[in-house]
Scaffold this active site. Structure first.
Site, PDB file in Angstrom:
ATOM      1  CG  ASP A   1      -2.075   0.959   1.072  1.00 45.85           C
ATOM      2  OD1 ASP A   1      -2.311   1.416  -0.056  1.00 45.85           O
ATOM      3  OD2 ASP A   1      -2.740   1.250   2.080  1.00 45.85           O
TER       4      ASP A   1
ATOM      5  CB  SER B   1      -6.791   4.814  -3.935  1.00 46.98           C
ATOM      6  OG  SER B   1      -7.900   4.150  -3.377  1.00 46.98           O
TER       7      SER B   1
END
Length: 338
Positions: free
Chosen positions: A278, A286
């Site tokens: 991540d 995102s």
């Protein structure tokens, strides 16, 4: 070009030879389209299809990229293609339909992924090409892993974050609201049991503000905000249902993957979770893409600090805040970090 009359005779014959009867296998593969064909199938032999080949399935104007698996015995007939639920529904098939199985054309956007791996930056056009192919289902999990790793090994700069954000917004739908201020919040997460979203949405909506909150399912933890909210209320709402709830209640907490708001995001998250990866740049793109697509005008960013949080030390929020404050300045959201 449905009847093939404008194509050369050789092309029409080749298309006819690539035609097989579709059969619904009843196999749930979630997002991935899968097709099973007999290893001695004439199409597989003539086209040279090997197991795990990416193939193009066509029915009239609809197309789906699927992963091919070979079968033997009586599971699949020699003139059949057994499709997973994902492939079947996306092609809109009925029992007895025939489909065309052909080679997948080269993916030009992969050249941009390779370029990123070798140290070059992503442009606006390259991000759009990659994300469009991702949403169209043309990227396998291997391709997706390569893209995510390329963005993680060398951090995305501000221009790349903006380009990725814009690309993720443009390939999906966007909600628009009559309210002048549409509030939203996002927590960078990482703290076990930290579920402030349902409380905040309820408070903000009760004060007369509009807050259509889209949340993600789990990425690196056992349960995300959407998973937690689902224990209390449905979260897989379509656009019409979201509008109805927000118009009546002033706010909502829904799973963003149930609607086509930044549809690439949930595809990438699925692979990120498997990789336990991540990165900051992809995280920002995102979050912002979903907020912009949801119609938010004002966004509060919560950056928890702790050993398991993305900001592991107290000084980290300052560097994180610098990234957040630069990126949205050129987009449709005006965040306020806290």
């Amino acid at each position: 070009m449905n009847d093939g009359q404008d194509r050369p005779a050789g092309a029409r014959q080749r298309t006819a030879m690539s035609s097989v009867r579709a059969r619904r296998l009843g196999l749930d593969t979630q997002y991935e389209a899968v097709v099973f064909m007999h290893k001695q199938c004439q199409v597989c032999r003539s086209e040279g299809f090997l197991a795990h080949t990416r193939v193009l399935l066509c029915k009239d104007e609809r197309q789906v990229v699927a992963t091919l698996y070979h079968a033997s015995g009586d599971l699949v007939g020699h003139d059949e293609a057994a499709l997973s639920e994902s492939a079947w529904s996306r092609l809109g098939l009925m029992d007895g339909d025939r489909i065309i199985v052909t080679h997948l054309p080269p993916l030009d956007s992969l050249s941009h992924v390779r370029s990123r791996i070798y140290g070059h930056s992503l442009s606006e056009s390259s991000c759009h090409a990659i994300i469009q192919d991702v949403v169209n289902g043309k990227y396998s999990d291997i391709h997706l892993s390569s893209f995510l790793t390329a963005c993680a090994a060398r951090a995305l700069d501000h221009k790349e974050i903006l380009a990725l954000t814009h690309a993720m917004v443009e390939v999906g739908e966007r909600l628009r609201w009559p309210a002048g201020v549409v509030a939203d919040k996002h927590s960078a997460g990482g703290l076990p049991g930290n579920r402030t979203t349902p409380i905040i949405v309820a408070i903000v909506a009760s004060l007369g503000l509009t807050m259509p909150k889209t949340s993600s399912r789990a990425i690196t933890s056992p349960a995300g905000t959407a998973d937690t909210m689902e224990t209390m209320a449905p979260v897989e709402l379509d656009v019409a249902a979201i509008r109805r709830v927000v118009e009546h209640e002033g706010g909502c907490v829904v799973w963003g993957g149930a609607v086509k708001l930044s549809p690439a995001d949930d595809i990438l998250i699925r692979v990120e979770r498997a990789l336990d990866l991540d990165t900051k740049g992809q995280l920002i793109a995102s979050v912002l893409s979903k907020k912009i697509a949801a119609g938010s005008t004002h966004l509060v960013i919560d950056l928890p600090v702790g050993p398991t949080a993305r900001c592991a030390v107290a000084k980290a929020p300052r560097s994180c805040r610098a990234i957040w404050s630069v990126s949205p300045r050129h987009s449709d959201c005006a965040p306020r970090s806290c």
